[in-house]
Design an enzyme around this catalytic site. Sequence first.
Site, PDB file in Angstrom:
ATOM      1  N   VAL A   1       0.958  -1.035   0.118  1.00 16.81           N
ATOM      2  CA  VAL A   1       0.166  -0.298   0.040  1.00 16.81           C
ATOM      3  C   VAL A   1       0.658   1.374  -0.063  1.00 16.81           C
ATOM      4  O   VAL A   1       0.803   2.282  -0.709  1.00 16.81           O
ATOM      5  CB  VAL A   1      -1.042  -0.110   1.157  1.00 16.81           C
ATOM      6  CG1 VAL A   1      -1.599   1.199   1.277  1.00 16.81           C
ATOM      7  CG2 VAL A   1      -1.978  -1.265   1.050  1.00 16.81           C
TER       8      VAL A   1
ATOM      9  N   ASP B   1     -11.419  24.735 -38.052  1.00 14.56           N
ATOM     10  CA  ASP B   1     -12.438  25.179 -39.142  1.00 14.56           C
ATOM     11  C   ASP B   1     -12.148  26.629 -39.452  1.00 14.56           C
ATOM     12  O   ASP B   1     -11.683  27.258 -38.501  1.00 14.56           O
ATOM     13  CB  ASP B   1     -13.744  24.884 -38.739  1.00 14.56           C
ATOM     14  CG  ASP B   1     -14.923  25.183 -39.695  1.00 14.56           C
ATOM     15  OD1 ASP B   1     -14.584  24.788 -41.186  1.00 14.56           O
ATOM     16  OD2 ASP B   1     -16.060  25.791 -39.298  1.00 14.56           O
TER      17      ASP B   1
ATOM     18  N   ASP C   1     -17.198  24.066 -35.362  1.00 14.37           N
ATOM     19  CA  ASP C   1     -18.660  24.405 -34.595  1.00 14.37           C
ATOM     20  C   ASP C   1     -19.817  23.977 -35.526  1.00 14.37           C
ATOM     21  O   ASP C   1     -20.781  23.853 -35.087  1.00 14.37           O
ATOM     22  CB  ASP C   1     -18.858  26.154 -34.775  1.00 14.37           C
ATOM     23  CG  ASP C   1     -18.590  26.559 -36.163  1.00 14.37           C
ATOM     24  OD1 ASP C   1     -18.363  25.642 -36.990  1.00 14.37           O
ATOM     25  OD2 ASP C   1     -18.928  27.844 -36.334  1.00 14.37           O
TER      26      ASP C   1
ATOM     27  N   ASP D   1     -17.944  19.101 -38.844  1.00 15.11           N
ATOM     28  CA  ASP D   1     -16.917  18.931 -37.843  1.00 15.11           C
ATOM     29  C   ASP D   1     -16.909  17.891 -36.855  1.00 15.11           C
ATOM     30  O   ASP D   1     -15.890  17.255 -36.327  1.00 15.11           O
ATOM     31  CB  ASP D   1     -16.383  20.160 -36.925  1.00 15.11           C
ATOM     32  CG  ASP D   1     -16.213  21.455 -37.906  1.00 15.11           C
ATOM     33  OD1 ASP D   1     -15.340  21.289 -38.766  1.00 15.11           O
ATOM     34  OD2 ASP D   1     -16.743  22.495 -37.603  1.00 15.11           O
TER      35      ASP D   1
END
Length: 900
Positions: free
Chosen positions: A278, A325, A630, A634
């Site tokens: 641990v 874009d 947008d 896309d």
Amino acid sequence: MSRVWELHAEQLLRVYDVDSHKGLSPDEVAARIAKHGRNMTDEIKKVPAWRILVRQFKSFIIYVLLAAALISFLIGNHLEFIVISCIVAFIILLSFLEEFKATRDMEALRQLTPRKARALRGTEQELAAAELVPGDIILLRRGDLVPADARVLEAMNLRIDESTLTGESVPVSKKALALRGAISLAEQVNMVFAGSKVTDGAGTCLVVRTGKETEIGKIASLLADVGEQDTPLQQKLDKLGKQFSLGVMVICLLIFLLGLFRGQPWEALLLLAVSVAVSGIPESLPAVIAVALSIGIKRMAAQNAIVKKLSAVETLGTCTVICTDKTGTLTQNKMVVEHVYTYHHEVDVTGQGLSPKGLFLRENVRIDPNRHKGVAKMLEIGLLCNNAALLRKEGAWHIDGESTEGALIVLAQKAGLSREDAHERCPRVKEHPFDAERKCMSAVHMLRKQPLVYAKGAPEILLAKCDRYYDNGRVHRMTASVRQHYLEKTQAYASQGKRVLGLAFKEHKGKSYELRHVESQLVFAGLVAMRDPPEAGAKEAVAECHAAGTLVVMITGDNRDTALAIAQELGIHRRGDGVLSGPELDDLDDNKFSQLVGHTTVYARTTPKHKMRIVSALQEQGHIVAMTGDGVNDAPALRKADIGVAMGRTGTDVAKEAADMVIKDDNFRTIVTAIREGRTIYTNIRRFIYYLLAGNFSEVILILIAALLGVAPVLTPIMILFVNLVTSDIPALGLCMERPGRHIMHQRPRDPQEKILNEYLFLKISQVVPLIVVGTIGLFIYELAFLHQSLPHAQTVALASLVCFELFHVLNARSFTHSSLEGYNPSVLWGIVLSAMALLTVIYAPYFQGIFGTVPLEPASWVRIVLVSSSVLLLVELQKTFLAAEMNERDKLALQQRAT
């Protein structure tokens, strides 16, 4: 049918078995719904909270910790079981809350397709768009969203904004004529597509595709095909956690076997091995990484970005390519007039977007456009030969109508003119709407009983209809040289990516307002050049990306000239870069394209499949690709990319659903903020790993050496768990708050293939681990052998020494190159204070002494502990000082060599 654009209207009506005057009957509608289904695409389901919670358990480290907790419980050590369970619960809860909040912050509206439509079913009816079937006759008018893919049967000045689908910022004029051959989506001028918007005119159309068969539906299918992918950070952290955990488990097994060989009880050995496991396993790595990413997300939110996934910020920060874009991302998606040209007089127009404020400049000198007769006449034509209106809604300007006409309205209002006043003073008596065939619009207005004709259209078409031209208040006979001059100026504007309109007028002499009489013998007034301008700050954002070593690539549906002009203006396309169109890309095989993709920065006339191919090709070359956009077109590439970034204000819901991050203000500059934040987060993660693994290595090796030497355990199992709990999380969280360095955006992106624990970081860890181990064991043996203290006393000294070593080391981790004492990070200091208080509580509080087996320490022990443990800070600080001096000398030498 696939190529419906090739059929004449009569053929289509026969194929779809429908009456153009009555539409479909109820029985036919029912039959076609049964055959084709409802006009709906599959909705993207929200991820429920329980699934997000279950996802947090899918980690190798969590599996190991759960196994350790189970072993502790089975052998009857409930205290260790509770401690380990609390650690697991903390990690799971923290990761769950952060991912749940990020997911709920991004609730898409899914309003891209309309809920209502008008169709002929016996009579004209308004019905739910979902009820439309192939063969329905639909009626469109200005302001409508197209409810399904349909073939135009009749068009009355019908113009459609298809920018969300094709990327083309200029509305497309639709016509009913049949077309020939295989043509692209953008060239199908006799088709309308679901989700696009009617900006002007009216039309009657025949539905040919619904639901999943529409262009939007096909894109939705592409999204489903791509699926979810782990980010590079997730993959590397998972690999590091597995490798380190396996190594620790091997050491634990070795400790267990050595103890058995010496005859020690197996229950105690198993408990010790579990505690070491641990302590050694970096179980806090996922939780602290989640906090680091969460802090980045909060900073991003303050900068108008919503991150849907925790790892998205880091991935964007390490990206090597941003594919963006053009329309609505780098540009405003608003047509704006920038130049007014009358014969030998060019006037530049300033302003931002649709705001009716701006200046008219001639040779950089402000002029009054109303006193310049040529400009004033063109403003008059633009106002009267116009059907658009400029409206202010919710503090922002909007165009009601077609964007080109809106640009002319804004132009006139910058000069203080009003369309309403102009039409009231000079009312319209006749209009010949814009037609794609003649590329022209004309209107007849009445001024004091004198009919006046105002016309606008393609310059080459309008010039052919003019026999005179206007020059600053005087009308002259049109000559071939004047006509050629205007055509050359038109070409010059077009080569800059601008859209050019010609404006003309005349006093109408006859009584007939037929087209052939109205659009003849006109007086050419001049040209207006307009474009969709770049967003404010886009050029600077691109330059900052280049400074950071991140390539920016423009992928658009616009034509080649427009795309190249914008790319050159913004600095995206530089000398030596390539330009490819969609058809050219289709002609390239994968081999050839892979040779070009690395230095091609502009792609024009692209489709969703082109974008997918570009992103895939870049990824195959080892790039970390971000895709911004947008539009609906896309969406597949947004999902395919390592990180998709959608625009929040103008972005479609399909794009937002596909993206990993949404930019609320649609500002490309926000992406630069994301890159900076991502780099900062990655640096902070490396700081944390440097700190965490040095401590984990030391704790494991400490117990291993004691087992090999056969001496008493340096630490008890519960002490090991305490060290892990106190030092792994509390101070480390402060490292997540470190601010970005001054030069972080002037560094080149790290190698995407680089290991998160690279050679440099491993060397740094290797330098401090021996010091921590030797110092802690040395003090332990000193207490037993030389001071003859009891074993609990020696173990308490070892506990305090190890914690102090790690607390001094957290200061080292604040910077790899600069002094850790520079600057101020209150989070780190508070973490050190809290950890120190916890240590003192365990040592001096009687209740905890019984649990942890500690004894109070005298001041002399603390002096030895602090002196020895602070050596780790002193050593690293000296190393940084020597390194800084050497780097300064190298810089001076490099400057001298350049000078000579």
